[in-house]
Design a protein around this motif. Structure first.
Motif, mmCIF file in Angstrom:
data_model
loop_
_atom_site.group_PDB
_atom_site.id
_atom_site.type_symbol
_atom_site.label_atom_id
_atom_site.label_comp_id
_atom_site.label_asym_id
_atom_site.label_seq_id
_atom_site.Cartn_x
_atom_site.Cartn_y
_atom_site.Cartn_z
ATOM 1 N N GLY A 20 -19.764 43.665 8.251
ATOM 2 C CA GLY A 20 -18.825 43.284 7.191
ATOM 3 C C GLY A 20 -18.621 44.401 6.183
ATOM 4 N N THR A 21 -19.691 45.103 5.843
ATOM 5 C CA THR A 21 -19.590 46.210 4.889
ATOM 6 C C THR A 21 -18.778 47.359 5.469
ATOM 7 O OG1 THR A 21 -21.731 45.588 3.983
ATOM 8 C CG2 THR A 21 -20.930 47.781 3.454
ATOM 9 N N TYR A 22 -19.019 47.675 6.739
ATOM 10 C CA TYR A 22 -18.258 48.750 7.394
ATOM 11 C C TYR A 22 -16.763 48.431 7.387
ATOM 12 C CZ TYR A 22 -16.316 51.634 11.092
ATOM 13 O OH TYR A 22 -15.529 52.496 11.809
ATOM 14 N N ASN A 23 -16.421 47.201 7.755
ATOM 15 C CA ASN A 23 -15.008 46.814 7.769
ATOM 16 C C ASN A 23 -14.410 46.791 6.375
ATOM 17 O OD1 ASN A 23 -14.217 46.413 10.521
ATOM 18 N ND2 ASN A 23 -15.702 44.762 10.566
ATOM 19 N N LEU A 24 -15.199 46.463 5.383
ATOM 20 C CA LEU A 24 -14.700 46.467 4.016
ATOM 21 C C LEU A 24 -14.350 47.877 3.566
ATOM 22 C CD1 LEU A 24 -14.183 44.648 1.567
ATOM 23 C CD2 LEU A 24 -16.513 45.114 0.850
ATOM 24 N N PHE A 25 -15.194 48.836 3.901
ATOM 25 C CA PHE A 25 -14.935 50.213 3.490
ATOM 26 C C PHE A 25 -13.849 50.892 4.312
ATOM 27 C CE2 PHE A 25 -19.182 50.020 1.424
ATOM 28 C CZ PHE A 25 -18.746 50.313 0.151
ATOM 29 N N THR A 26 -13.592 50.396 5.516
ATOM 30 C CA THR A 26 -12.502 50.972 6.306
ATOM 31 C C THR A 26 -11.162 50.314 5.991
ATOM 32 O OG1 THR A 26 -12.983 49.493 8.155
ATOM 33 C CG2 THR A 26 -13.986 51.681 8.208
ATOM 34 N N GLY A 27 -11.161 49.313 5.133
ATOM 35 C CA GLY A 27 -9.916 48.692 4.713
ATOM 36 C C GLY A 27 -9.571 47.407 5.434
ATOM 37 N N ASN A 28 -10.394 46.944 6.334
ATOM 38 C CA ASN A 28 -10.145 45.694 7.049
ATOM 39 C C ASN A 28 -10.758 44.536 6.262
ATOM 40 O OD1 ASN A 28 -8.963 47.136 9.139
ATOM 41 N ND2 ASN A 28 -10.915 47.383 10.198
ATOM 42 N N PHE A 29 -10.087 44.149 5.188
ATOM 43 C CA PHE A 29 -10.628 43.120 4.310
ATOM 44 C C PHE A 29 -10.753 41.779 5.021
ATOM 45 C CE2 PHE A 29 -10.219 39.911 0.910
ATOM 46 C CZ PHE A 29 -11.350 40.245 0.195
ATOM 47 N N GLU A 30 -9.775 41.430 5.823
ATOM 48 C CA GLU A 30 -9.808 40.145 6.531
ATOM 49 C C GLU A 30 -10.986 40.096 7.502
ATOM 50 O OE1 GLU A 30 -7.067 42.095 6.594
ATOM 51 O OE2 GLU A 30 -5.754 41.062 5.192
ATOM 52 N N GLN A 31 -11.215 41.187 8.203
ATOM 53 C CA GLN A 31 -12.304 41.228 9.174
ATOM 54 C C GLN A 31 -13.659 41.158 8.478
ATOM 55 O OE1 GLN A 31 -11.373 41.225 12.326
ATOM 56 N NE2 GLN A 31 -13.428 41.124 13.155
ATOM 57 N N SER A 32 -13.766 41.751 7.303
ATOM 58 C CA SER A 32 -15.038 41.707 6.585
ATOM 59 C C SER A 32 -15.328 40.310 6.039
ATOM 60 C CB SER A 32 -15.063 42.731 5.458
ATOM 61 O OG SER A 32 -14.147 42.380 4.451
ATOM 62 N N ILE A 33 -14.285 39.580 5.646
ATOM 63 C CA ILE A 33 -14.463 38.230 5.133
ATOM 64 C C ILE A 33 -14.828 37.249 6.248
ATOM 65 C CG2 ILE A 33 -13.228 36.314 4.001
ATOM 66 C CD1 ILE A 33 -14.124 38.524 2.123
ATOM 67 N N LEU A 34 -14.481 37.563 7.487
ATOM 68 C CA LEU A 34 -14.802 36.672 8.604
ATOM 69 C C LEU A 34 -16.301 36.568 8.862
ATOM 70 C CD1 LEU A 34 -11.999 37.497 11.174
ATOM 71 C CD2 LEU A 34 -12.283 35.421 9.826
ATOM 72 N N THR A 35 -17.086 37.485 8.341
ATOM 73 C CA THR A 35 -18.537 37.396 8.525
ATOM 74 C C THR A 35 -19.166 36.385 7.571
ATOM 75 O OG1 THR A 35 -18.918 39.231 6.989
ATOM 76 C CG2 THR A 35 -18.678 39.780 9.321
ATOM 77 N N LEU A 36 -18.495 36.031 6.507
ATOM 78 C CA LEU A 36 -19.046 35.099 5.528
ATOM 79 C C LEU A 36 -19.358 33.718 6.114
ATOM 80 C CD1 LEU A 36 -19.879 34.686 2.571
ATOM 81 C CD2 LEU A 36 -17.550 33.939 2.135
ATOM 82 N N PRO A 37 -18.468 33.092 6.886
ATOM 83 C CA PRO A 37 -18.823 31.786 7.460
ATOM 84 C C PRO A 37 -20.040 31.845 8.379
ATOM 85 C CG PRO A 37 -16.471 32.131 7.611
ATOM 86 C CD PRO A 37 -17.061 33.417 7.154
ATOM 87 N N LEU A 38 -20.218 32.955 9.088
ATOM 88 C CA LEU A 38 -21.384 33.089 9.953
ATOM 89 C C LEU A 38 -22.671 33.092 9.131
ATOM 90 C CD1 LEU A 38 -22.436 33.507 12.814
ATOM 91 C CD2 LEU A 38 -22.201 35.959 12.446
ATOM 92 N N LEU A 39 -22.660 33.762 7.991
ATOM 93 C CA LEU A 39 -23.838 33.771 7.128
ATOM 94 C C LEU A 39 -24.087 32.405 6.487
ATOM 95 C CD1 LEU A 39 -23.374 37.251 5.436
ATOM 96 C CD2 LEU A 39 -25.033 36.627 7.183
ATOM 97 N N VAL A 40 -23.035 31.686 6.168
ATOM 98 C CA VAL A 40 -23.186 30.340 5.593
ATOM 99 C C VAL A 40 -23.773 29.389 6.631
ATOM 100 C CG1 VAL A 40 -21.923 28.349 4.691
ATOM 101 C CG2 VAL A 40 -21.383 30.634 3.869
#
Length: 65
Positions: A20-40
């Protein structure tokens, strides 16, 4: 919890957060947010479930009777 299970869970969580952090820094905000439900889901099924199961040292019933 067994040590091997704890290590596997730690590695899994670190990989998900790293992805999620890697995708956030590469600009893929949607892809980084998709990891949140998995952690929940991980939190709900692992952490909350462990709180319900009494540990070996705890006794059920009234104390001192």
């Amino acid at each position: 919890m067994k040590k091997s299970a704890a290590v596997i869970q730690l590695i899994t969580v670190l990989l998900v957060v790293g992805y999620g952090t890697y995708n956030l820094f590469t600009g893929n905000f949607e892809q980084s947010i998709l990891t949140l439900p998995l952690l929940v889901v991980y939190y709900l099924f692992v952490v909350v479930r462990q709180k319900r199961v009494p540990s070996d040292g705890e006794k059920e019933g009234p104390v001192g009777r």
